[in-house]
Design a protein around this motif. Structure first.
Motif, PDB file in Angstrom:
ATOM      1  N   GLY A  84      20.911   5.503  -5.579  1.00  0.00           N
ATOM      2  CA  GLY A  84      19.517   5.368  -5.168  1.00  0.00           C
ATOM      3  C   GLY A  84      18.577   6.424  -5.679  1.00  0.00           C
ATOM      4  O   GLY A  84      17.481   6.560  -5.179  1.00  0.00           O
ATOM      5  N   ALA A  85      18.977   7.225  -6.644  1.00  0.00           N
ATOM      6  CA  ALA A  85      18.099   8.294  -7.115  1.00  0.00           C
ATOM      7  C   ALA A  85      17.545   7.978  -8.496  1.00  0.00           C
ATOM      8  O   ALA A  85      18.203   8.190  -9.500  1.00  0.00           O
ATOM      9  CB  ALA A  85      18.866   9.604  -7.147  1.00  0.00           C
ATOM     10  N   PRO A  86      16.343   7.433  -8.574  1.00  0.00           N
ATOM     11  CA  PRO A  86      15.775   7.151  -9.880  1.00  0.00           C
ATOM     12  C   PRO A  86      15.438   8.442 -10.631  1.00  0.00           C
ATOM     13  O   PRO A  86      15.491   9.532 -10.059  1.00  0.00           O
ATOM     14  CB  PRO A  86      14.513   6.357  -9.558  1.00  0.00           C
ATOM     15  N   THR A  87      15.079   8.310 -11.867  1.00  0.00           N
ATOM     16  CA  THR A  87      14.887   9.510 -12.688  1.00  0.00           C
ATOM     17  C   THR A  87      13.419   9.876 -12.831  1.00  0.00           C
ATOM     18  O   THR A  87      13.051  10.571 -13.752  1.00  0.00           O
ATOM     19  CB  THR A  87      15.484   9.262 -14.090  1.00  0.00           C
ATOM     20  N   SER A  88      12.568   9.428 -11.870  1.00  0.00           N
ATOM     21  CA  SER A  88      11.145   9.748 -11.996  1.00  0.00           C
ATOM     22  C   SER A  88      10.957  11.241 -11.773  1.00  0.00           C
ATOM     23  O   SER A  88      11.699  11.864 -11.000  1.00  0.00           O
ATOM     24  CB  SER A  88      10.319   8.945 -11.001  1.00  0.00           C
ATOM     25  N   PRO A  89       9.957  11.843 -12.420  1.00  0.00           N
ATOM     26  CA  PRO A  89       9.819  13.303 -12.364  1.00  0.00           C
ATOM     27  C   PRO A  89       9.587  13.838 -10.950  1.00  0.00           C
ATOM     28  O   PRO A  89      10.008  14.945 -10.631  1.00  0.00           O
ATOM     29  CB  PRO A  89       8.597  13.582 -13.245  1.00  0.00           C
TER      30      PRO A  89
ATOM     31  N   ALA B 234       0.833  -1.208   0.000  1.00  0.00           N
ATOM     32  CA  ALA B 234       0.000   0.000   0.000  1.00  0.00           C
ATOM     33  C   ALA B 234       0.865   1.254   0.000  1.00  0.00           C
ATOM     34  O   ALA B 234       0.599   2.219  -0.730  1.00  0.00           O
ATOM     35  CB  ALA B 234      -0.930  -0.008   1.208  1.00  0.00           C
ATOM     36  N   GLU B 235       1.931   1.234   0.802  1.00  0.00           N
ATOM     37  CA  GLU B 235       2.809   2.400   0.854  1.00  0.00           C
ATOM     38  C   GLU B 235       3.458   2.642  -0.506  1.00  0.00           C
ATOM     39  O   GLU B 235       3.565   3.783  -0.962  1.00  0.00           O
ATOM     40  CB  GLU B 235       3.885   2.207   1.932  1.00  0.00           C
TER      41      GLU B 235
ATOM     42  N   THR C  92       9.514   2.443   2.724  1.00  0.00           N
ATOM     43  CA  THR C  92       9.995   1.624   1.603  1.00  0.00           C
ATOM     44  C   THR C  92      10.894   2.434   0.678  1.00  0.00           C
ATOM     45  O   THR C  92      11.911   1.936   0.199  1.00  0.00           O
ATOM     46  CB  THR C  92       8.806   1.056   0.808  1.00  0.00           C
ATOM     47  N   THR C  93      10.524   3.697   0.453  1.00  0.00           N
ATOM     48  CA  THR C  93      11.362   4.544  -0.408  1.00  0.00           C
ATOM     49  C   THR C  93      12.744   4.709   0.199  1.00  0.00           C
ATOM     50  O   THR C  93      13.766   4.585  -0.481  1.00  0.00           O
ATOM     51  CB  THR C  93      10.716   5.949  -0.564  1.00  0.00           C
TER      52      THR C  93
END
Lengths: 316, 305
Positions: free
Chosen positions: A275-280, A229-230, A254-255
């Motif tokens: 650990g830094a994804p490229t999501s906006p 859910a999180e 979780t993040t």
């Protein structure tokens, strides 16, 4: 306190589920390691038809690079990380099960009542139980680290010429993007430390749910549902919110755990991605801040254990 | 006399429903105290409250002069609360050893306590069998052994004969008698009235969370006493009833018997009543004090619930 510790160990060590988890996780890790090591040792670049003589040198270099690359996870100390990677999922699930079972069954069997009647200080019981759960998880993790250190001596995977790794070209699609090379012993132990944190989070969540809902099964289910859910809520927030609200999903457990593990892998030299994804919607936090948030989460969850049990009416 | 249990103004609600509603209870040390009540009357809730397992909304509980949240105080108390609660993967002996260790006993001291407790409930022969394979009756015995493990001064037993066969019931009653003889206080919660009648010197009756009676068992039984008077003729019986009513004494026909009277004994005693009848030239063929059973007193107190 000594009698409490002795009595708790007496009942924990006799349980089959505890024995299965403590022995099963290293056994699975060994199997995963062996499967990978045996495959890596058989690597060769596939060619179709005759290779023209002018490409023989290039093929040999490519063969040597790939052999070194695939053998890399089975060389000490990188082998420690390999064993941990093979067991991470089982360690998290096993840790959650240990906590949920060791706490939830006290309610299912009603034995929490007899414990409280002898030791009305419920916090002491819980503290000792937490110590043993932590001890068992750390014991399993120490066994995994030891296996990672020992297995390369038992199952030798010849890396060929390690200098051939210099010929690796991620852009050519031969190897996963971000892979850099070997890790140091310190780097391997850093990755092991993040496994401890992940397992601790699993223990904290599952244990809290088991205490709150007075059942091992519900403890596992509750923890699992929370994590899923999180994840969904965080994904929704990252795609929708802007401004300072972007920091909110960064506070989720979780993040932070995912980022912590990825940052540790980057620091250890396992990957260049981190650990830094490229999501906006992603906002990077400095690793110490991320680690502090995880620490607050763990402290909060474990504190709730004590609050829940101290306030619980014992109907069992 | 010192109190083994002292409860003042105890209240506990489950939602809007009062499970325990203002109970005051004083259990003298050394007594065998019966705690009676129909199913759902709040007996087990009261026991859980007095052992500190549940938190009261209001009121105070003192066990052996101390708080139920004090380990030293609880070490003087042994309790069997409702269903057995044991580790199924441990043997009977191991279960006791575990709780003995938890209670601070070790080595020879623990072994002596375990042998004594197992002997008291007749489980020595199966001491090494896993509790998970025990019958309900054996689990009940083992739970009683656990309650006796630390040689408590106060033994709280909630329905101790549940699940026991007739021989087991007799054994447990003998055990309770033995505990009382050794000077221990026994607080016995049950709905088996013969058990209370046989074993308890004091009794409290609980109904819908409230105490409806509390005192000596003998006195409670005396409350239900009545005088059975039988005459040779119905005419004498009718005249006697009129005479007694004129004197303010309750009298009614005894069941189907036209010549019999049932006289309430809350005023003059049997000899005064006999004298009153003789003065009116009424001479009973039989005059006897009948004692009510605890069952009838109990049903009367609890409205037959």
């Amino acid at each position: 306190m000594r009698s409490l510790i002795r009595a708790d160990w007496y009942r924990i060590r006799r349980r089959w589920d505890v024995r299965i988890i403590v022995l099963g996780i290293p056994a699975l890790a060994i199997l995963a390691y062996l499967e990978g090591a045996l495959s890596a040792g058989n690597f060769s670049v596939q060619t179709f038809g005759d290779v023209p003589p002018e490409f023989h040198a290039q093929q040999a270099a490519q063969d040597a690079a790939m052999r070194a690359f695939y053998a890399m996870p089975y060389q000490f100390p990188r082998s420690i990380v390999t064993v941990l990677e093979g067991a991470t999922f089982w360690l998290a699930i096993g840790s959650a099960f240990l906590a949920a079972s060791l706490l939830g069954h006290e309610f299912a069997w009603g034995t929490i009542r007899n414990v409280v009647l002898i030791r009305p200080d419920r916090s002491g019981f819980l503290a000792v139980r937490l110590i043993w759960i932590g001890g068992l998880v750390l014991g399993v993790l120490a066994a995994l680290v030891a296996l990672g250190a020992l297995l390369p001596a038992v199952v030798h995977v010849d890396p060929g010429d390690p200098n051939a790794l210099a010929n690796l070209d991620p852009n050519a699609g031969w190897v996963p993007w971000g892979t850099v090379g070997q890790v140091s012993l310190g780097g391997a132990l850093l990755v092991a430390a993040t496994s401890v944190v992940t397992a601790a989070a699993a223990v904290a969540l599952a244990g809290l749910c088991a205490l709150k809902f007075r059942s091992a099964m519900t403890g596992m289910l509750g923890a699992g549902i929370y994590v899923v859910a999180e994840g969904i809520v965080v994904a929704m927030m990252m795609s929708r919110v802007g401004g300072d609200l972007r920091y909110i999903p960064q506070l989720s457990l979780t993040t932070r755990l995912t980022t912590l593990v990825a940052d540790a892998q980057q620091a250890a030299g396992l990957t260049s991605i981190g650990g830094a994804p490229t999501s906006p919607g992603w906002v990077s936090l400095p690793p110490p801040v991320g680690a502090a948030i995880v620490a607050v989460w763990l402290a909060g969850l474990f504190a709730l254990w004590f609050v829940v049990l101290r306030r619980a009416d014992i109907y069992e | 006399m010192d109190a083994a249990i002292e409860i003042r103004g105890l209240v506990r609600h489950f939602g809007p429903i009062p499970a325990v509603d203002g109970i005051n209870l004083y259990v003298p040390a050394g007594s065998v105290y019966g705690f009676l009540g129909p199913n759902g009357s709040g007996k087990t809730t009261t026991i859980r409250l007095l052992l500190g397992l549940l938190r009261p909304d209001r009121g105070t509980v003192r066990l052996m002069g101390g708080s139920p949240h004090d380990a030293a105080c609880l070490s003087r108390v042994g309790a069997l609360v409702e269903r057995p609660a044991l580790y199924p993967y441990l043997s009977a002996r191991e279960n006791l050893l575990l709780f003995a260790t938890l209670g601070g006993l070790s080595g020879g001291e623990a072994n002596r306590a375990i042998d004594g407790a197992l002997g008291a409930v007749g489980l020595q022969a199966v001491a090494r069998r896993k509790a998970g394979g025990f019958s309900t009756g054996m689990l009940q015995r083992l739970s009683i052994a656990l309650a006796l493990l630390r040689e408590p001064e106060l033994v709280i037993l909630d329905e101790p004969t549940n699940g026991l066969d007739p021989a087991g019931v007799v054994d447990v009653r003998a055990l309770i008698t033995e505990l009382a003889r050794s000077g221990r206080t026994v607080f016995l919660s049950t709905h088996v009235l013969t058990e209370v009648e046989q074993l308890c010197d004091r009794v409290a009756v609980l109904q819908r969370g409230r105490l409806v009676a509390d005192g000596l068992t003998r006195e409670l039984l005396e409350r239900g006493q009545w005088l059975a008077i039988d005459f040779d003729t119905e005419e004498e019986s009718v005249r006697a009833a009129v005479a007694l009513r004129e004197a303010g004494i309750g009298a009614e026909r005894a069941g189907d018997r036209e010549t019999g009277l049932r006289v309430t004994l809350d005023g003059p005693g049997p000899s005064a009543i006999n004298k009153l009848l003789a003065e009116r030239d009424l001479h009973p063929a039989e005059l006897a004090v009948r004692r009510a059973s605890l069952e009838s007193v109990f049903l009367d107190l609890t409205d037959g619930v």
